[in-house]
Design a protein around this motif. Sequence first.
Motif, PDB file in Angstrom:
ATOM      1  N   THR B 192      45.288 -46.822  92.543  1.00 29.40           N
ATOM      2  CA  THR B 192      44.253 -46.384  91.608  1.00 29.40           C
ATOM      3  C   THR B 192      44.923 -46.122  90.257  1.00 29.40           C
ATOM      4  OG1 THR B 192      43.159 -45.310  93.458  1.00 29.40           O
ATOM      5  CG2 THR B 192      42.413 -44.694  91.230  1.00 29.40           C
ATOM      6  N   VAL B 193      44.294 -46.569  89.158  1.00 30.12           N
ATOM      7  CA  VAL B 193      44.954 -46.468  87.856  1.00 30.12           C
ATOM      8  C   VAL B 193      44.078 -45.746  86.840  1.00 30.12           C
ATOM      9  CG1 VAL B 193      45.904 -47.763  85.898  1.00 30.12           C
ATOM     10  CG2 VAL B 193      46.257 -48.608  88.236  1.00 30.12           C
ATOM     11  N   LEU B 194      44.699 -44.812  86.118  1.00 31.75           N
ATOM     12  CA  LEU B 194      44.056 -44.186  84.970  1.00 31.75           C
ATOM     13  C   LEU B 194      44.935 -44.525  83.767  1.00 31.75           C
ATOM     14  CD1 LEU B 194      41.552 -42.510  84.529  1.00 31.75           C
ATOM     15  CD2 LEU B 194      42.898 -40.449  84.875  1.00 31.75           C
ATOM     16  N   PHE B 195      44.359 -45.263  82.809  1.00 38.55           N
ATOM     17  CA  PHE B 195      45.148 -45.854  81.726  1.00 38.55           C
ATOM     18  C   PHE B 195      44.667 -45.283  80.392  1.00 38.55           C
ATOM     19  CE2 PHE B 195      46.502 -48.877  78.633  1.00 38.55           C
ATOM     20  CZ  PHE B 195      47.467 -49.710  79.168  1.00 38.55           C
ATOM     21  N   ALA B 196      45.507 -44.423  79.767  1.00 40.30           N
ATOM     22  CA  ALA B 196      45.083 -43.791  78.514  1.00 40.30           C
ATOM     23  C   ALA B 196      45.568 -44.591  77.316  1.00 40.30           C
ATOM     24  CB  ALA B 196      45.642 -42.370  78.444  1.00 40.30           C
ATOM     25  N   THR B 197      44.670 -44.794  76.339  1.00 48.45           N
ATOM     26  CA  THR B 197      45.080 -45.482  75.118  1.00 48.45           C
ATOM     27  C   THR B 197      44.202 -45.031  73.959  1.00 48.45           C
ATOM     28  OG1 THR B 197      45.367 -47.624  74.029  1.00 48.45           O
ATOM     29  CG2 THR B 197      43.572 -47.459  75.617  1.00 48.45           C
ATOM     30  N   HIS B 198      44.794 -45.042  72.753  1.00 51.47           N
ATOM     31  CA  HIS B 198      43.993 -44.708  71.571  1.00 51.47           C
ATOM     32  C   HIS B 198      43.509 -45.977  70.879  1.00 51.47           C
ATOM     33  CE1 HIS B 198      47.970 -45.414  69.759  1.00 51.47           C
ATOM     34  NE2 HIS B 198      47.287 -45.790  68.685  1.00 51.47           N
ATOM     35  N   GLN B 199      43.949 -47.159  71.377  1.00 53.37           N
ATOM     36  CA  GLN B 199      43.600 -48.421  70.718  1.00 53.37           C
ATOM     37  C   GLN B 199      42.273 -48.955  71.259  1.00 53.37           C
ATOM     38  OE1 GLN B 199      47.509 -49.704  72.179  1.00 53.37           O
ATOM     39  NE2 GLN B 199      47.854 -50.609  70.150  1.00 53.37           N
TER      40      GLN B 199
END
Lengths: 294, 223
Positions: B192-199
């Motif tokens: 399971t993936v939680l992927f944080a990005t500001h882009q």
Amino acid sequence: MLGFLFGEALRDLRRAGRVAVAAILLITLSLAALGGFWLVSANVGQAAAHWRDRVRIIVYLKREPSADDAHALVERVLAMPGVGAVRYVSKAEALGTLKQVLGKDASVAEQLPANPLPASLEVTLTAEGTTPEGARGLIARLSGLSEADEVGGGIDWIERLARGQRLLEVIGLGVGAVLAMAAILTVTTATTLVLHARRQELEIMRLVGAPELVVRLPLLLQGMLQGLVGAVMAIWVLIVLYTIAGPRLEPLVSQTLGLERLTFLRPQTVVALMFAGTMLGGFGGWLARGRTER
Amino acid sequence: MIELHRVWKVFAVGPVKVPALSDVSFRVAKGEFVTLHGASGAGKTTLLRLLYREELPTEGEIEVLDYDVPALRVREVAELRRSIGVVFQDAKLLPGRTVYENVAFVLRVLGTPRREITPRVFDALRAVGLSSRAQAYPAQLSQGEAQRAALARAIARNPLLLLADEPTGSLDDTMAAEVVDIVKDIWAGGTTVLFATHQARLAAALRQRTLTLVGGRLVKDEG
Ligand SMILES: Nc1ncnc2c1ncn2[C@@H]1O[C@H](COP(=O)(O)OP(=O)(O)OP(=O)(O)O)[C@@H](O)[C@H]1O
Ligand SMILES: [Mg+2]
């Protein structure tokens, strides 16, 4: 896993560098002081024990008893607590001994009009009786005998020796304790440096959920290693001192204390010193850990 | 897998109260890929830190992998963290150790048997395309390589949940796309993936469910 933990501990020791060396030297110093006093005190104690074995209390009798009375007297004294052996010395035997001691001057004794020496009892103490209280009680009891004229001997000076030994032990413990405190603080400082150098590793360990033991053990181990190395060096110092100083001191010691040989620390004591060093170091490492805990 | 219910996180900076997260609720099911999007300061890192108990919520309930996270005791926190792989925003590579050693360090610390370590480290390095840089020190890596090394470290122990905090933070588009592909491969393997990005562009390109944070509020949940 154990190999890894030891590897980390060694890495830590290298990182603490000079402070770790200082910690090791302080442990060496404190344990060498402790062991040195121990060594001296053990030898003094041995001298005291040596002399205790030879303690005699002499009861000079008012007049020479008949053979039967002498026998009964010996039996009565033997029944007293703390008495190991009793030997009756008649007037004639005392004079004989005196003549022997005088050797070629024995003729002086032969010119005496009458035998001036009193008959006496030579009382040897049991091991349990050889305490200041025991000896004092026995002397009082022997003085109370109606046959007794004067009671000589005692163990006061041996007790002074034993007191000296205890004093040495206390001083040794005191000096050792002060130095040990300094050693613990230095190990703690060394470990704090390690903690600082390792803060990134420790953070990662925490963040990935390393078991507490894995985080703590290398710190404890590096402290214990410092302690063990210090203890081994302290024992080495003591051995060197003993081999150098021992032969030079032995003639003096045998004349004053009656000890033929100086003895080194017993193997149990050596092991105890190593154990103490390891514990000192471990304690220092553990203290540092406590200080940085969140 | 993850469930937040009315979570608040308020930082007190002196007398000033900074609400980093305000009344955030959402769920993530096992096997999902969720993008966490928000401008700088929106609260992404704070949210991830709450999930592995590096921060405690000011208020609200958090459940991760069936653990009641705020209520965990020290031992259980370690247990929880062992099931979560985290790629930290600042990578946190150990400067004194090579890429290989950085990945191996975590495995060793977690008690992986000795003979399994080398193969698992190289599996992870292969997955992120860094096998050839195994003996390099972090200072000798490009930023993209450093972020891939951090990713390798996070996946080497096969976590159930991967929290990636801006793993493409300072990368150009091609390199960012590479890292995204790697994360998607890991996801395809069942994590399971939680992927944080500001882009915003990257978030859109991921074409996955996206949670959008604005000033600490969850304003959108779509995809
Ligand atoms: N330990 C802290 N103490 C005080 N304020 C904090 C703390 N950590 C975060 N904040 C504040 O909380 C808010 C959210 O920060 P956070 O790091 O979660 O943002 P972010 O979305 O990860 O930003 P970026 O994209 O720049 O990494 C910010 O206003 C930040 O200043
Ligand atoms: Mg952030």
